[in-house]
Design a protein around this motif. Structure first.
Motif, PDB file in Angstrom:
ATOM      1  N   GLU A  10       1.336  -1.279  -0.040  1.00 45.12           N
ATOM      2  CA  GLU A  10       0.522  -0.136  -0.080  1.00 45.12           C
ATOM      3  C   GLU A  10       0.638   1.121  -0.177  1.00 45.12           C
ATOM      4  N   ASN A  11       2.260   0.969   0.522  1.00 45.61           N
ATOM      5  CA  ASN A  11       3.048   2.437   1.026  1.00 45.61           C
ATOM      6  C   ASN A  11       3.308   2.347  -0.245  1.00 45.61           C
ATOM      7  N   LYS A  12       3.482   3.114  -1.363  1.00 51.28           N
ATOM      8  CA  LYS A  12       3.883   2.804  -2.662  1.00 51.28           C
ATOM      9  C   LYS A  12       5.011   4.020  -2.542  1.00 51.28           C
ATOM     10  N   ASP A  13       5.127   4.457  -0.990  1.00 52.28           N
ATOM     11  CA  ASP A  13       6.729   5.613  -1.794  1.00 52.28           C
ATOM     12  C   ASP A  13       7.899   5.086  -1.190  1.00 52.28           C
ATOM     13  N   LEU A  14       7.248   3.996  -0.047  1.00 51.63           N
ATOM     14  CA  LEU A  14       8.678   2.819   0.551  1.00 51.63           C
ATOM     15  C   LEU A  14       8.784   1.704  -0.509  1.00 51.63           C
ATOM     16  N   VAL A  15       8.444   1.449  -1.268  1.00 51.40           N
ATOM     17  CA  VAL A  15       8.458   0.602  -2.074  1.00 51.40           C
ATOM     18  C   VAL A  15       9.661   0.710  -2.647  1.00 51.40           C
ATOM     19  N   PRO A  16      10.528   1.964  -3.387  1.00 53.59           N
ATOM     20  CA  PRO A  16      11.492   1.710  -3.864  1.00 53.59           C
ATOM     21  C   PRO A  16      12.800   1.234  -2.912  1.00 53.59           C
ATOM     22  N   LEU A  17      12.947   1.909  -1.716  1.00 49.12           N
ATOM     23  CA  LEU A  17      13.495   1.109  -0.339  1.00 49.12           C
ATOM     24  C   LEU A  17      13.638   0.198  -0.619  1.00 49.12           C
ATOM     25  N   GLU A  21      18.762  -0.501  -4.713  1.00 48.86           N
ATOM     26  CA  GLU A  21      18.418   0.278  -6.047  1.00 48.86           C
ATOM     27  C   GLU A  21      18.701  -1.099  -7.417  1.00 48.86           C
ATOM     28  N   HIS A  22      18.107  -0.697  -7.997  1.00 44.71           N
ATOM     29  CA  HIS A  22      18.063  -1.731  -9.648  1.00 44.71           C
ATOM     30  C   HIS A  22      17.803  -2.985  -8.681  1.00 44.71           C
ATOM     31  N   ASN A  23      16.804  -2.911  -8.235  1.00 44.22           N
ATOM     32  CA  ASN A  23      16.309  -4.160  -7.132  1.00 44.22           C
ATOM     33  C   ASN A  23      16.982  -4.767  -7.235  1.00 44.22           C
ATOM     34  N   ALA A  24      18.568  -5.047  -6.000  1.00 40.51           N
ATOM     35  CA  ALA A  24      18.797  -5.318  -5.597  1.00 40.51           C
ATOM     36  C   ALA A  24      18.525  -6.499  -4.533  1.00 40.51           C
ATOM     37  N   HIS A  25      17.586  -5.661  -3.547  1.00 41.73           N
ATOM     38  CA  HIS A  25      17.395  -5.874  -3.253  1.00 41.73           C
ATOM     39  C   HIS A  25      16.601  -7.655  -3.452  1.00 41.73           C
ATOM     40  N   LEU A  26      16.003  -7.222  -4.726  1.00 40.37           N
ATOM     41  CA  LEU A  26      14.443  -8.561  -5.105  1.00 40.37           C
ATOM     42  C   LEU A  26      15.538  -9.317  -5.121  1.00 40.37           C
ATOM     43  N   LEU A  33      16.744 -17.659  -1.929  1.00 38.15           N
ATOM     44  CA  LEU A  33      15.178 -18.440  -1.521  1.00 38.15           C
ATOM     45  C   LEU A  33      15.767 -19.391  -3.499  1.00 38.15           C
ATOM     46  N   ASN A  34      16.003 -19.558  -3.992  1.00 39.28           N
ATOM     47  CA  ASN A  34      16.250 -19.625  -5.689  1.00 39.28           C
ATOM     48  C   ASN A  34      14.948 -19.444  -5.655  1.00 39.28           C
ATOM     49  N   ILE A  35      14.516 -18.037  -6.113  1.00 36.14           N
ATOM     50  CA  ILE A  35      12.772 -18.602  -6.556  1.00 36.14           C
ATOM     51  C   ILE A  35      13.114 -17.013  -7.056  1.00 36.14           C
ATOM     52  N   SER A  36      11.952 -16.502  -8.278  1.00 39.38           N
ATOM     53  CA  SER A  36      11.939 -16.089  -9.070  1.00 39.38           C
ATOM     54  C   SER A  36      10.738 -14.734  -8.961  1.00 39.38           C
ATOM     55  N   ILE A  37      11.205 -13.362  -8.959  1.00 34.86           N
ATOM     56  CA  ILE A  37      10.876 -12.546  -8.000  1.00 34.86           C
ATOM     57  C   ILE A  37      10.144 -11.032  -9.460  1.00 34.86           C
ATOM     58  N   ALA A  38       8.695 -11.369  -9.899  1.00 37.90           N
ATOM     59  CA  ALA A  38       8.939 -10.073 -11.038  1.00 37.90           C
ATOM     60  C   ALA A  38       8.278  -8.654 -10.547  1.00 37.90           C
ATOM     61  N   ASP A  39       8.757  -7.401 -10.618  1.00 40.20           N
ATOM     62  CA  ASP A  39       8.618  -6.047  -9.708  1.00 40.20           C
ATOM     63  C   ASP A  39       7.475  -5.712 -11.223  1.00 40.20           C
ATOM     64  N   ARG A  40       6.552  -5.360 -10.568  1.00 45.99           N
ATOM     65  CA  ARG A  40       5.600  -4.913 -11.335  1.00 45.99           C
ATOM     66  C   ARG A  40       4.658  -3.527 -10.869  1.00 45.99           C
TER      67      ARG A  40
END
Length: 320
Positions: A10-17, A21-26, A33-40
């Protein structure tokens, strides 16, 4: 069993954090965890092993709570959340109200906010909060001294103690400093540098200098504790494995009214002669089980430094 799940924030402002950066955390979580995470956008699509997807979902939600509390999120916090999850058996712990990232235990200092990064670190801080004397024993990099200094600084800033006293055996148990150049401060300071570094992480340098000049913060070799009564103080003995039995007894009996003591050390890294029993080991044998005194044993899994450090600790352990 594989599954996929959509996770929305819900909190879109915190999503980038949260994503990094460049989805490094994802990417880090995907790798771990050997999974796939797609950013939408502010949604994520998670797919992979069912238990791993559930783990990722729990951790991401918990890290978002951390951000909402204005706490940092980095790769280190993700690794910490994974440690807490694995230790607390995931969903069962969450149902019992346990926090996966350790953000429910927070130490606030003038320069930074510090929280535990492993279940043992969290337990260690709880022990220090509730007991007058705590021993933190384990390998380098587990946060034994750093967390103790952080807790000491917090209690000092909250006026729960009047003084901070940090000490460690200088050079070796015999403390033979005479051959070194300079005055006593010049001789001793290099061996107390890790404590200065931790203090500097938590307090502005001008504040440290001012408090040291006023005698409210003291950093001194163990020999300087002899004959004193340390009252209304938070006292830390670092590198305690290099104390002799006599030195340890001397230090422990300095404890005065309204004081706390934390003793830290690594029994695998003693510099004592082979025929001399470490004062830390001796204290462990004598005092474990005494009411009011607690011991926390850290393991290689608690090493929070570079990932190679825990592998180095493990490799050396396997040779012993």
């Amino acid at each position: 069993m594989t599954s996929s799940h959509i996770l929305e924030f819900e909190n879109k402002d915190l999503v980038p954090l949260l994503f990094g950066e460049h989805n490094a955390h994802l990417s880090h979580l995907e790798h771990k965890l050997n999974i796939s995470i797609a950013d939408r956008g502010h949604k994520l699509s998670l797919s992979g092993n069912d238990s791993a997807v559930k783990k990722a979902e729990t951790i991401l939600k918990d890290l978002m709570v951390r951000l909402e509390k204005k706490q940092d999120v980095s790769v280190a916090e993700i690794d910490a959340a994974l440690r807490f999850f694995d230790n607390d058996h995931g969903d069962n712990a969450k149902q019992n109200g346990k926090n996966m990232s350790g953000s429910d235990i927070v130490i606030k200092t003038k320069k930074k906010t510090i929280s535990p990064r492993s279940p043992n670190q969290a337990e260690y801080l709880k022990m220090i909060e509730k007991n007058s004397m705590v021993f933190g024993v384990g390998p380098a990099g587990t946060g034994k001294t750093y967390l103790a200094v952080a807790k000491a600084v917090e209690m000092f800033l909250d006026n729960k103690v009047e003084r901070l006293i940090f000490t460690r055996p200088a050079v070796e148990a015999g403390e033979r400093l005479g051959f070194l150049p300079g005055d006593m401060k010049d001789k001793v300071d290099p061996y107390l540098r890790p404590i200065y570094d931790a203090l500097h992480d938590m307090l502005p340098w001008d504040v440290i200098v001012k408090k040291m000049e006023a005698g409210e913060i003291e950093v001194a070799p163990l020999a300087f504790m002899r004959g004193r009564t340390l009252s209304n103080a938070f006292v830390i003995l670092d590198e305690a494995q290099n104390t002799t039995r006599t030195q340890m007894k001397m230090f422990l009996t300095r404890m005065g009214e309204s004081s706390r003591m934390v003793i830290t050390g690594d029994l695998t890294q003693t510099d004592l002669p082979r025929d001399v029993k470490s004062g830390l080991r001796d204290a462990h044998d004598i005092l474990e089980g005494v009411e009011g005194i607690k011991f926390l044993h850290f393991a290689k899994e608690d090493v929070i430094r570079h990932p190679l450090v825990s592998k180095i600790v493990q490799a050396y352990d396997e040779q012993n």
